[in-house]
Structure formats: structure tokens, C-alpha cells
Write an enzyme that holds these catalytic residues in place. Structure first.
Site, PDB file in Angstrom:
ATOM      1  N   ASP A  14       0.860  -1.191   0.000  1.00 38.96           N
ATOM      2  CA  ASP A  14       0.000   0.000   0.000  1.00 38.96           C
ATOM      3  C   ASP A  14       0.893   1.237   0.000  1.00 38.96           C
ATOM      4  O   ASP A  14       1.769   1.371   0.868  1.00 38.96           O
ATOM      5  CB  ASP A  14      -0.891   0.028   1.243  1.00 38.96           C
ATOM      6  CG  ASP A  14      -1.874  -1.136   1.288  1.00 38.96           C
ATOM      7  OD1 ASP A  14      -1.904  -1.926   0.325  1.00 38.96           O
ATOM      8  OD2 ASP A  14      -2.598  -1.253   2.286  1.00 38.96           O
ATOM      9  N   ASP A 136     -15.695  -3.207   0.264  1.00 36.80           N
ATOM     10  CA  ASP A 136     -15.190  -2.917   1.595  1.00 36.80           C
ATOM     11  C   ASP A 136     -16.377  -2.759   2.534  1.00 36.80           C
ATOM     12  O   ASP A 136     -17.252  -1.927   2.279  1.00 36.80           O
ATOM     13  CB  ASP A 136     -14.369  -1.630   1.579  1.00 36.80           C
ATOM     14  CG  ASP A 136     -13.204  -1.704   0.592  1.00 36.80           C
ATOM     15  OD1 ASP A 136     -12.757  -2.827   0.303  1.00 36.80           O
ATOM     16  OD2 ASP A 136     -12.759  -0.647   0.124  1.00 36.80           O
TER      17      ASP A 136
END
Length: 246
Positions: A14, A136
């Protein structure tokens, strides 16, 4: 490359401000930094990774690709046999196709897929099976825009919808446990797995090798692991070997 013939443990790379960062609970500003993305990618490949999960965190929040240079440096450095999937800031079919053409195997769409579902079918027409739809979930509801906005969508129902539109896989992240090293929510993963025939990539909360094994037993095709690997909770190869043993 969207199918996972064997269960995979996938390290997360990330990227925020050009560096590897792991957020806690998806909250901006909570991240711990772990250095250069290319070095991280090389470390995970040396540790046995078959696929890398790249995320432009700034892109996820800003709605456009902010860390393109850092991400492309990783793409250039990685051997062809390593699978690459990227999410964060991809909002248009044309941009997704460009990424697939420079060497990515899968693009991950979250906000764009929720706001413009037809984008999934559009990309699938030219690059079949290459779209991973990111669902998500926070408190059992799909959230978008860097996990800041609720949609009212049930993750399992949403997964079915995107499978019909041509998604090659679903990335299911439980934001409630993301980055906290406190364990997974197996039931939430199972509900999505049971709803679709395409692979479900699980993410969020993995703290131990037992969590990895439990996700394989829940039917996930792969698991993305970030904080636990960066903090040395277990080795990538150990986790993959444990999953392969069942």
C-alpha cells in the site's frame, strides 16, 4: 489471471506519499511507514509471493491516481511470472485498460464500480476476467471513497451483481478489523463466498497463520496480508505452507 487455481497468500504493498504504509481501520493518518515500495515488492517475491497487491492509498481518497510513478516502478521491477493487481484511484475504463496494458494482471475497482457498475462490463469486454471489484464492508455495509461513505449495499448481494457484470474476482475487505491484528470475521467472508462462483480474495484483520488457514477453509481463493507481514507476526512462506497443507 483472475482465477486462483490454488489458494494464495498475497502481500499488500500500500503506497502513500511514495512510501509503503499500513493504515489502521482505514483511517487516514493512522499509517505506519515501511519504506520503499520496490524494496518491499522484492522482499515479498524473495519470500515466495506469487502475486502482489498494490494500492494507491492517496488515489483511493483523492479519486485519482496519485502514486502512479511509485506504482509503475514496482511494475517495471517485478518478473513477468509474478501476478500484479492494483487498486486506488482507478475511476475510468480507459485508465484501467492502460494499466492492464503496461503489465498489470488485474485492476481493482471500488468506488467506480459502485457509482458506475457498467464500467466492470466495459473493461471485461477488452480484458476478460481482469476486473476485481473491491467490496469494503463496515458494520455489514459496503463503503466507498476511502471507506468514508456508506452505500446501503449488502456485500453478498453486491458481489452477485458484479459477478453478473463480468467481474473476475471480488476483493472483500472487512474494514472493522483492518490493520488491527485482532483477527478476522470468518462469517462475513463465508457469506460472500457462498453468494458467488468467482474467487473471493479476503482482506482485513489477519493476525496469525490460523487466520490464513481459516480463510482458506471459509472458501476464499486468496488472502491479502499487510500489517501482520510487515510487523513480522509470521513469515509469508510459513503462512503459504500452512494453507497448502490443508
Amino acid at each position: 489471471m483472475s482465477d486462483f487455481p490454488e489458494f494464495e497468500v498475497i502481500p499488500a504493498v500500500d503506497v502513500q506519499d511514495g512510501e509503503v504504509v499500513q493504515l489502521v481501520g482505514g483511517e487516514r493518518g493512522t499509517g505506519k511507514r515501511y519504506g520503499d515500495p520496490v524494496e518491499a515488492a522484492e522482499r515479498w517475491i524473495a519470500g515466495g509471493a506469487r502475486t502482489l497487491h498494490l494500492v494507491d492509498l492517496d488515489g483511493a481518497f483523492e479519486g485519482e491516481r496519485v502514486n502512479a510513478d511509485a506504482i509503475e516502478a514496482v511494475v517495471r521491477s517485478v518478473p513477468d511470472e509474478i501476478g500484479l493487481q492494483l487498486g486506488g484511484g482507478i475511476r475510468a475504463a480507459e485508465g484501467a485498460r492502460e494499466l492492464l496494458d503496461i503489465g498489470l494482471d488485474r485492476v481493482i475497482l471500488g468506488t467506480a464500480a459502485v457509482e458506475t457498475p457498467e464500467i466492470v462490463a466495459e473493461i471485461d469486454e477488452t480484458h476478460p476476467g481482469s476486473v476485481v471489484v473491491s467490496l469494503d464492508a463496515k458494520d455489514g455495509e459496503v463503503v466507498v471513497s476511502g471507506w468514508t461513505e456508506g452505500t446501503g449495499l449488502d456485500p453478498a448481494e453486491a458481489a452477485v451483481r458484479y459477478e453478473e457484470l463480468g467481474a473476475g474476482a471480488v476483493l472483500f475487505t472487512n474494514v472493522d478489523v483492518e490493520g488491527q491484528l485482532e483477527g478476522i470475521n470468518r462469517e462475513a467472508v463465508e457469506s460472500v463466498v457462498d453468494a458467488v462462483d468467482i474467487p473471493v480474495i479476503a482482506s482485513g484483520g489477519v493476525a496469525t497463520i490460523d487466520d490464513v488457514v481459516a480463510l482458506k477453509e471459509a472458501g476464499a481463493g486468496a488472502v491479502v496480508v499487510g500489517t501482520a507481514l510487515y510487523e513480522g507476526a509470521f513469515a509469508l512462506r510459513e503462512a503459504q505452507d500452512a494453507a497448502d497443507a490443508i
